[in-house]
Structures are given as structure tokens and as C-alpha cells.
Design a protein around this motif. Structure first.
Motif, PDB file in Angstrom:
ATOM      1  N   TRP A 169       0.814  -1.213   0.000  1.00 35.14           N
ATOM      2  CA  TRP A 169       0.000   0.000   0.000  1.00 35.14           C
ATOM      3  C   TRP A 169       0.851   1.267   0.000  1.00 35.14           C
ATOM      4  O   TRP A 169       0.609   2.197  -0.778  1.00 35.14           O
ATOM      5  CB  TRP A 169      -0.910   0.008   1.231  1.00 35.14           C
ATOM      6  N   ILE A 177       2.748   2.062  -3.171  1.00 34.01           N
ATOM      7  CA  ILE A 177       1.817   2.523  -4.204  1.00 34.01           C
ATOM      8  C   ILE A 177       1.405   3.967  -3.940  1.00 34.01           C
ATOM      9  O   ILE A 177       1.345   4.788  -4.867  1.00 34.01           O
ATOM     10  CB  ILE A 177       0.578   1.599  -4.249  1.00 34.01           C
ATOM     11  N   LEU A 178       1.140   4.289  -2.668  1.00 31.66           N
ATOM     12  CA  LEU A 178       0.733   5.652  -2.330  1.00 31.66           C
ATOM     13  C   LEU A 178       1.820   6.671  -2.650  1.00 31.66           C
ATOM     14  O   LEU A 178       1.526   7.828  -2.974  1.00 31.66           O
ATOM     15  CB  LEU A 178       0.369   5.744  -0.845  1.00 31.66           C
ATOM     16  N   LEU A 211      -7.091   5.450  -2.559  1.00 32.37           N
ATOM     17  CA  LEU A 211      -6.216   4.374  -2.090  1.00 32.37           C
ATOM     18  C   LEU A 211      -5.915   4.521  -0.598  1.00 32.37           C
ATOM     19  O   LEU A 211      -5.845   3.520   0.135  1.00 32.37           O
ATOM     20  CB  LEU A 211      -4.912   4.380  -2.889  1.00 32.37           C
ATOM     21  N   THR A 212      -5.746   5.762  -0.150  1.00 33.81           N
ATOM     22  CA  THR A 212      -5.478   5.994   1.273  1.00 33.81           C
ATOM     23  C   THR A 212      -6.659   5.573   2.125  1.00 33.81           C
ATOM     24  O   THR A 212      -6.488   4.943   3.183  1.00 33.81           O
ATOM     25  CB  THR A 212      -5.163   7.478   1.516  1.00 33.81           C
TER      26      THR A 212
END
Length: 520
Positions: free
Chosen positions: A3, A6-7, A43-44
Motif C-alpha cells: 500500500w 503505491i501511495l 487508495l489511502t
């Protein structure tokens, strides 16, 4: 799923895409920036939903070997404290993009004389690419669990912010940008020395934060290393007397940059105090706590008093933030659960309340062409929606019950009072002074007869309402129901205080005696 990588990767790729857009396609650059920032926000949120406050302390952990010979890794993970600050960053960036839709084409501020503002040195496309790079840096600095990686992000954030202030700011933008950079580099240099010394003295061939906790046992070594980290964080925060760069930088920065500078970047300082100073150097933190608390209380009163005398709206907001950062630092070094939770929640709430104030100030300056408070007057009669949003943001800044900042300020004060009564009482005066500078500013700008220069000022348009609506909503919701955020924060604060080995102060009246008295 990685994650956090990606962020960080999505905004970097987005920045490259924006930079590759042909010259003259500024509208496409803005649209792509907004899309990328919204993807990062989605996404967050998806990551945050999966965070388990009752689970492991650090979650979504990733670790990749980076410089094996020195034990440097690309190590990232989040606990509750880091998570809420990453969410804050992800929410504010698309708001800043929308707010900068028109302003990025022009200079961010104007001279007090009302003369034409200087033209930006670079295109609006570059401004939005810098915004996305800055977002990746902000997420990285809160997620880093490798101390060397944290330092890299800590310094790398300076680059996009320096260019945003120096290329798109007001008439004294070069001076403000250089001052911001020099102060930050000085603090960063001290931190680099301390990071290297930490690695050598710990002798663990790693920079990973969890493995370095408890590695430094010598109290004298702790004190020197603590000072290296603390001064860097105090400059970044900024804590009095390391604060002098902030009013200049905030006043000269374009509105969007000012929002992220005070709303997010400065939180890295107080976050670093809570994360690294307390846990890596617990004995030194206890030793220096009285001194740091004294500086925090001075900052609370000093920032509020100086704010009262300001004639520039952005400088006034900057000085109020110095006062608020005093509250946050006070909560960190009071070393109680209530104060620690309040300080962390304060970082989040201050980010939104200050963002609202800077955004509204930017809209007012864009319309009037001046930052002087006295150049406004009677705005409420011709722009009631704008004035109403300004009132809510201002009341949040003075910690009115029912708005978000009150909860965090109350927790800081009650937690500090449990251990340090006199500093808590003096700090409470900051709430009184806050009412003076906020209400006086509002009265001069929004009430009274309408000034001729603002008689034709338009109210908020559709885009500006979309900018302010989510920020105002968060301020109100967290004012009445902060429990979801506190549920995430509290376990992380508890872990931090366990590492420092501090015990909660005992109540003045034992519980048994209190029950006996109640029975009689």
C-alpha cells in the motif's frame, strides 16, 4: 499489497505525466493532477479501512534492502499516529489542487500597496507537478520506519516547497524561500550528524526504528543525540524561538503552498518529537521535558500576542499556528495518555482549521488584491457564504466547543495538568488570547460598513464551495464525534509512552476515598 509504496509511487508517476504534457495545455495538467490526487485519496481511504487499531503496532510494513553495506533499508509502515497524518495529507492535496486552479496562473500574494503582483517564474503545469512530488514526500516521511529513510524524506520535502514559494509567491518570495531553506537545512544538518552517531553508537548495523528502540543506554549520549533530533524538529515545527522563518514563508507562499506548509509539513516536526525523540532517547526526553515545556508555553503566549498586532492576514494566521504548535509540543512532552492523544489529534485538527483559514484568506486576497486586514470591511453584507465559512474556520481556530480544535486542546490541557499544573494554567491563557485575535480580525474584515474597494466582491463560486465544504465538514464532525480518530490514535500513543517508561500521574483523591465520600 504494498500500500505505502503505491501511495508514494502514484503521485510521482502523476508528476512525471504532468511534466510531459505539452506546453500550453495547462488545463489538461490541472485535470490530470486532480485525478491523480483523488486516486491517492481513494487508495489511502482503502488502506485506512483495513487498519486494525487492536492489531500489531506497525501495519502495512514493507522492507527492501537499499544500501546493504550500511544497513539502510527502504522500510515503511504505519501505526495510528502516522496513519491519521497520511490521511490528512491525502485529503488536503486535492483540495489544494482545486483551490489553486486559477491562482496558480498568477502570483500567490500581492504587495501591501496593492500594486500588481509579480508574475510566476514558472508555468502552472510545473506548479501542479511540484504538488504531486510534495505529496509523495509527505506520505513517505510519515511512513518511514528506517531512520535514514526518514531523514531523506525530511530533507527532500524542502525541494518542491522551496520552488513553490520561490517561483509562485509574493513580491518577497525569493527572500522567504531562501530563509525557509536555510533554516530547514541547518536543522537537517544537525539531524544528519545525530543519525550517523545513532548508527555508530547503537552498533546494530541497521537504521530500522523498531530495532533501535532501547539501543542507546548511556544518558549522556542520549542527551546529545536528543538535541540533534530535537532542534531539527523544533525548526520544522516551528517551536519558539526557532519560528522566525514561518511568518515570512507563509505570507509570501501561494495559497496552496501555505496550506500544505503549515497544515502538513510543519507537523513533521511535532511528529518527529513524538515518534523519535521520546522513543529513541527516553531518558533525555524526561531530562529536557521541563525546558521543552517552558519553550512550548512561551510559544503559546508569544504567538497569540504577536498575532493580535498583525496587519497582514496571512502573517496573522502564521503566528496563530506558532501558538498552536506550542500546544502540540506541550502535549507531546507532558507524557500522559490524554496529552499525547490530544497532541496527535491536534496535528490533524490544526491541519484542517488552518487549511480553511488560509484557503479563505487566499480567496479574499485574490478578489481584493491585498493582504492587509484594513483593506477589507463589511464583506459579510455582500459575500455572506464566504463570511460564514470564515467565521466557522476562525471559531475552530480559537477552539470553540463543538468544533474540532476544542477537543484536542482540551485533551492537551487536561493531560498536561495531570503532571504540570502551572504550565497548563498559563497555556490556558492562550485560549483567551485566541478569541481576541480571531474575533478582532473577523470584526475588522467582515463586519461594519462595506468598504468601497470590496463593494463588488463576488461570493464563493461553485469551485470554491467544493474546496471549502469538505474542510468545514471535517471541522464540525470531529468537533462532535472525534471517537473514530481517537480510537486509532490511542493504542499508538500508549505504545509510545510504554517505550518511554512513564507512568500515569495518580489522582489527587484515591478512587476508594472518593467512593467512600460519595456513599456518605
Amino acid at each position: 499489497m504494498p500500500w505505502l509504496s503505491i501511495l508514494m509511487g502514484v503521485p510521482v508517476l502523476g508528476a512525471v505525466g504532468v511534466a510531459l504534457i505539452p506546453k500550453g495545455r495547462e488545463q489538461l495538467a490541472k485535470q490530470l493532477t486532480l485525478l491523480v490526487s483523488l486516486i491517492v485519496l481513494a487508495l489511502t481511504v482503502a488502506m485506512a479501512v483495513q487498519f486494525n487499531p487492536s492489531g500489531d503496532r506497525f501495519q502495512f510494513a514493507e522492507k527492501y534492502s537499499w544500501i546493504p553495506s550500511f544497513g539502510v533499508s527502504f522500510g515503511v509502515a504505519v501505526d495510528g499516529i502516522a496513519l491519521v497524518l497520511i490521511v490528512l495529507s491525502a485529503i488536503l492535496v486535492p483540495i489544494v489542487v482545486l483551490a489553486s486552479w486559477r491562482e496558480a496562473d498568477q502570483a500567490g500574494t500581492v504587495p501591501e500597496s496593492g500594486a500588481a503582483a509579480p508574475k510566476p517564474k514558472r508555468s502552472a503545469k510545473t506548479y501542479f507537478a511540484l504538488l504531486l512530488v510534495l505529496e509523495a514526500m509527505m506520505i513517505g516521511v510519515f511512513a518511514a520506519t528506517d531512520v535514514f529513510l526518514f531523514y531523506v524524506f525530511f530533507e527532500a520535502m524542502l525541494i518542491p516547497m522551496y520552488f513553490m514559494i520561490g517561483s509562485y509567491g509574493g513580491p518577497q518570495r525569493s527572500y522567504a524561500a531562501v530563509k525557509f531553506l536555510l533554516y530547514s537545512l541547518f536543522g537537517g544538518l544537525l539531524m544528519l550528524v545525530a543519525v550517523i552517531a545513532l548508527y555508530v553508537v547503537a552498533d546494530k548495523n541497521t537504521f530500522m526504528f523498531p530495532e533501535l528502540i532501547g539501543a542507546i543506554q548511556d544518558p549522556n549520549v542520549q542527551k546529545w543525540l536528543f538535541l540533534g533530533f530535537f532542534i531539527a524538529f523544533a525548526v520544522k515545527a516551528p517551536l519558539w524561538p526557532f519560528h522566525t522563518w514561518l511568518p515570512d514563508a507563509a505570507a509570501q507562499a501561494p495559497t496552496g503552498a501555505a496550506v500544505l506548509l503549515v497544515g502538513v509539513l510543519d507537523k513533521v516536526g511535532t511528529y518527529g518529537m513524538l515518534r523519535f525523540c521520546l522513543e529513541l532517547f527516553p531518558d533525555a526526553s524526561k531530562y529536557f521535558a521541563p525546558l521543552v515545556i517552558t519553550l512550548a508555553v512561551i510559544g503559546i503566549i508569544y504567538g497569540a500576542i504577536v498575532a493580535i498586532g498583525q496587519s497582514d492576514i496571512k502573517r496573522l494566521i502564521a503566528y496563530t499556528s506558532i501558538s498552536h504548535f506550542g500546544f502540540i509540543t506541550l502535549g507531546v512532552f507532558a507524557m500522559t495518555r490524554d496529552a499525547g492523544a490530544g497532541a496527535t489529534l491536534y496535528m490533524v485538527n490544526h491541519g484542517f482549521s488552518t487549511a480553511a483559514l488560509f484557503l479563505i484568506a487566499g480567496f479574499l486576497i485574490y478578489r481584493r488584491g491585498s493582504q492587509r486586514i484594513d483593506d477589507f470591511g463589511g464583506v459579510q453584507k455582500i459575500a455572506p457564504v464566504l463570511a460564514g465559512a470564515f467565521l466557522i474556520a476562525g471559531l475552530s481556530g480559537l477552539a470553540l466547543p463543538g468544533l474540532s480544535t476544542f477537543v484536542s486542546e482540551f485533551l492537551v490541557l487536561i493531560g498536561t495538568y495531570e503532571r504540570y499544573i502551572v504550565p497548563a494554567v498559563i497555556a490556558a491563557l492562550g485560549m483567551v488570547l485566541a478569541a481576541i485575535y480571531i474575533l478582532w480580525m473577523y470584526q475588522r474584515m467582515m463586519n461594519g460598513p462595506t468598504a468601497e474597494s470590496v463593494r463588488n466582491m463576488p461570493d464563493l463560486n461553485g469551485r470554491e464551495k467544493w474546496v471549502l465544504a469538505p474542510v468545514i465538514a471535517v471541522i464540525i464532525v470531529l468537533g462532535f464525534y472525534p471517537k473514530p480518530v481517537l480510537d486509532v490514535i490511542n493504542p499508538a500513543v500508549h505504545h509510545t509512552l510504554q517505550s518511554v517508561s512513564v507512568t500515569e500521574p495518580q489522582p489527587a483523591v484515591p478512587a476508594s476515598a472518593d467512593k467512600k465520600g460519595a456513599g456518605q
